[in-house]
Design a protein around this motif. Structure first.
Motif, PDB file in Angstrom:
ATOM      1  N   UNK A 193       8.157 144.268 154.079  1.00 10.00           N
ATOM      2  CA  UNK A 193       6.899 143.611 154.420  1.00 10.00           C
ATOM      3  C   UNK A 193       5.881 143.652 153.284  1.00 10.00           C
ATOM      4  N   UNK A 194       6.098 144.507 152.308  1.00 10.46           N
ATOM      5  CA  UNK A 194       5.172 144.637 151.185  1.00 10.46           C
ATOM      6  C   UNK A 194       5.572 143.779 149.991  1.00 10.46           C
ATOM      7  N   UNK A 195       6.830 143.350 149.923  1.00  7.01           N
ATOM      8  CA  UNK A 195       7.338 142.659 148.736  1.00  7.01           C
ATOM      9  C   UNK A 195       6.892 141.206 148.692  1.00  7.01           C
ATOM     10  N   UNK A 196       6.564 140.732 147.483  1.00  8.82           N
ATOM     11  CA  UNK A 196       6.227 139.319 147.309  1.00  8.82           C
ATOM     12  C   UNK A 196       7.396 138.528 146.737  1.00  8.82           C
ATOM     13  N   UNK A 235       5.310 140.772 135.209  1.00  8.82           N
ATOM     14  CA  UNK A 235       4.948 141.909 134.369  1.00  8.82           C
ATOM     15  C   UNK A 235       5.575 143.163 134.958  1.00  8.82           C
ATOM     16  N   UNK A 236       5.467 144.259 134.231  1.00  5.01           N
ATOM     17  CA  UNK A 236       6.131 145.513 134.612  1.00  5.01           C
ATOM     18  C   UNK A 236       5.101 146.636 134.666  1.00  5.01           C
ATOM     19  N   UNK A 237       4.279 146.643 135.692  1.00  6.81           N
ATOM     20  CA  UNK A 237       3.207 147.629 135.762  1.00  6.81           C
ATOM     21  C   UNK A 237       3.711 149.026 136.101  1.00  6.81           C
ATOM     22  N   UNK A 238       4.941 149.149 136.593  1.00 10.36           N
ATOM     23  CA  UNK A 238       5.511 150.469 136.880  1.00 10.36           C
ATOM     24  C   UNK A 238       6.239 151.048 135.673  1.00 10.36           C
ATOM     25  N   UNK A 239       6.179 150.365 134.542  1.00 10.91           N
ATOM     26  CA  UNK A 239       6.844 150.842 133.332  1.00 10.91           C
ATOM     27  C   UNK A 239       6.183 152.121 132.818  1.00 10.91           C
ATOM     28  N   UNK A 240       6.963 152.956 132.146  1.00  8.01           N
ATOM     29  CA  UNK A 240       6.438 154.213 131.610  1.00  8.01           C
ATOM     30  C   UNK A 240       5.286 153.981 130.634  1.00  8.01           C
ATOM     31  N   UNK A 298       6.248 151.541 142.150  1.00  9.45           N
ATOM     32  CA  UNK A 298       5.726 150.194 142.316  1.00  9.45           C
ATOM     33  C   UNK A 298       4.939 150.073 143.622  1.00  9.45           C
ATOM     34  N   UNK A 299       5.460 150.644 144.678  1.00 11.94           N
ATOM     35  CA  UNK A 299       4.775 150.613 145.968  1.00 11.94           C
ATOM     36  C   UNK A 299       3.458 151.391 145.891  1.00 11.94           C
ATOM     37  N   UNK A 313      -2.089 144.193 142.322  1.00  9.72           N
ATOM     38  CA  UNK A 313      -0.722 144.454 141.854  1.00  9.72           C
ATOM     39  C   UNK A 313       0.206 144.166 143.028  1.00  9.72           C
ATOM     40  N   UNK A 314       1.023 143.118 142.870  1.00  9.81           N
ATOM     41  CA  UNK A 314       1.866 142.632 143.970  1.00  9.81           C
ATOM     42  C   UNK A 314       3.324 142.969 143.657  1.00  9.81           C
ATOM     43  N   UNK A 315       3.981 143.749 144.515  1.00  9.65           N
ATOM     44  CA  UNK A 315       5.270 144.346 144.166  1.00  9.65           C
ATOM     45  C   UNK A 315       6.493 143.459 144.403  1.00  9.65           C
TER      46      UNK A 315
END
Length: 268
Positions: free
Chosen positions: A94-97, A8-13, A47-48, A58-60
Motif C-alpha cells: 500500500x506504500x509503494x508507488x 533516484x536512489x535516496x536509500x543509497x549509502x 526506503x520505507x 520521498x515516494x518508495x
C-alpha cells in the motif's frame, strides 16, 4: 517550476550522512516529489523509513536490480537475490508507488552467458508479475539490452513503464513510444551528445525527468543530487527548442499520469 524526479536512489549509502540537507536543497530548487527506487533487498526497510520521514515527498519503489554486488564485486542477479525480498512487496504494497529498479543488463563483462541472461529474465518476469498483481507501474533499467527489454515488456503485456536512462537504439525507443512507454534522462546526458537524437525524436509527451542520484550527475567525479533534475530539464528543452518551463510542466504531468500515487501524496 515544480519538478518531479522519477528515478533516484535516496536509500543509497551515499546519502546516509546528510539526507536532511539533500532533501531540503531539493525542495528549495522546486522539486516536489522524488520517486525513489531500490536495488537490493537490504534497502527496502530503509526506503520505507525515508518515505515516512519525508512523507509525500520521498515516494518508495521496491525492486531487485539485474546487477548485484558482493563485497565490491558486481555480478548478474539470481533468483536467490529476489526470493528473500518477496514477502516485503506484499507487506508494504500500500506504500509503494512503483516496482523498481528492475530490468535487464546484458553488459558483456557482467552477464556474458546465456544462463545469466535467462536468469535475469526470470527475475525480471517475476517482478513484472508483482507489478501487475499490485497494479503498479515499473521503473526499468535496460543497459546493453534496450531492444530486448522493450520486447520483453511488450510480450508480457506491461503497459505502465518508465525506461530510465535509456541508451538503446532509436528504433527500439520508438517501439516503446508506440507502446505508450515513458523515457527519462539523467543530468549525465549533458556530458556528450549521445542521447540528443533519441531525445529529439521521442515526443515530449513520453518523457519524464530523472537524476539517478547519487549516480549519473553532470560531473562524473561528483555525487549527483536530486536538485540537478533542473539540468536534465534544461538539456531536454535545449534539444527540443522549447522553454524549460514547458518541459517541466509536461514532464510533471507525464509523471503524475504514469505514477498516479504522486497525485495522492501531493494533495494529502
Amino acid at each position: 517550476m515544480n519538478f518531479i524526479d522519477c528515478h533516484c536512489h535516496m536509500a543509497a549509502d551515499e546519502f546516509l550522512q546528510d539526507i536532511d540537507e539533500v532533501v531540503e536543497q531539493s525542495r528549495k530548487a522546486g522539486v516536489v516529489a522524488l520517486v525513489s527506487v531500490t536495488e537490493h533487498e537490504h534497502e527496502f526497510e530503509r526506503m520505507i523509513a525515508l518515505s515516512g520521514r519525508y512523507s509525500g515527498f520521498v515516494l518508495p519503489c521496491f525492486g531487485i536490480h539485474p546487477i548485484q554486488s558482493d563485497a565490491d564485486c558486481y555480478r548478474s542477479v539470481t533468483m536467490q537475490d529476489l526470493e528473500p525480498a518477496l514477502p516485503m512487496f506484499e507487506k508494504y504494497k500500500d506504500k509503494l508507488v512503483a516496482i523498481g529498479e528492475i530490468g535487464l543488463d546484458f553488459t558483456p563483462w557482467l552477464a556474458s552467458t546465456l544462463e545469466q541472461r535467462e536468469e535475469q529474465q526470470r527475475v525480471f518476469h517475476m517482478q513484472l508479475k508483482i507489478a501487475q498483481k499490485l497494479d503498479l507501474p515499473v521503473n526499468v533499467h535496460s543497459r546493453s539490452a534496450g531492444r530486448q527489454t522493450i520486447s520483453f515488456l511488450k510480450e508480457h503485456g506491461i503497459q505502465k513503464v518508465l525506461l530510465h536512462n535509456f541508451a538503446g537504439r532509436l528504433s527500439a525507443a520508438l517501439k516503446g513510444v508506440k507502446a505508450g512507454y515513458y523515457f527519462s534522462f539523467p543530468p549525465a546526458v549533458t556530458r556528450n551528445n549521445q542521447r540528443e537524437k533519441i531525445i529529439r525524436q521521442i515526443p515530449l509527451e513520453n518523457i519524464c525527468l530523472e537524476t539517478d542520484s547519487p549516480s549519473l550527475g553532470p560531473n562524473k567525479e561528483e555525487r549527483n543530487i536530486p536538485e540537478n533534475v533542473r539540468i536534465s530539464c534544461q538539456y531536454i528543452a535545449d534539444v527540443k527548442g522549447l522553454s524549460p518551463e514547458t518541459v517541466c510542466e509536461i514532464t510533471s504531468k507525464n509523471a503524475m499520469c504514469l505514477f498516479p500515487k504522486i497525485c495522492e501524496n501531493l494533495h494529502s
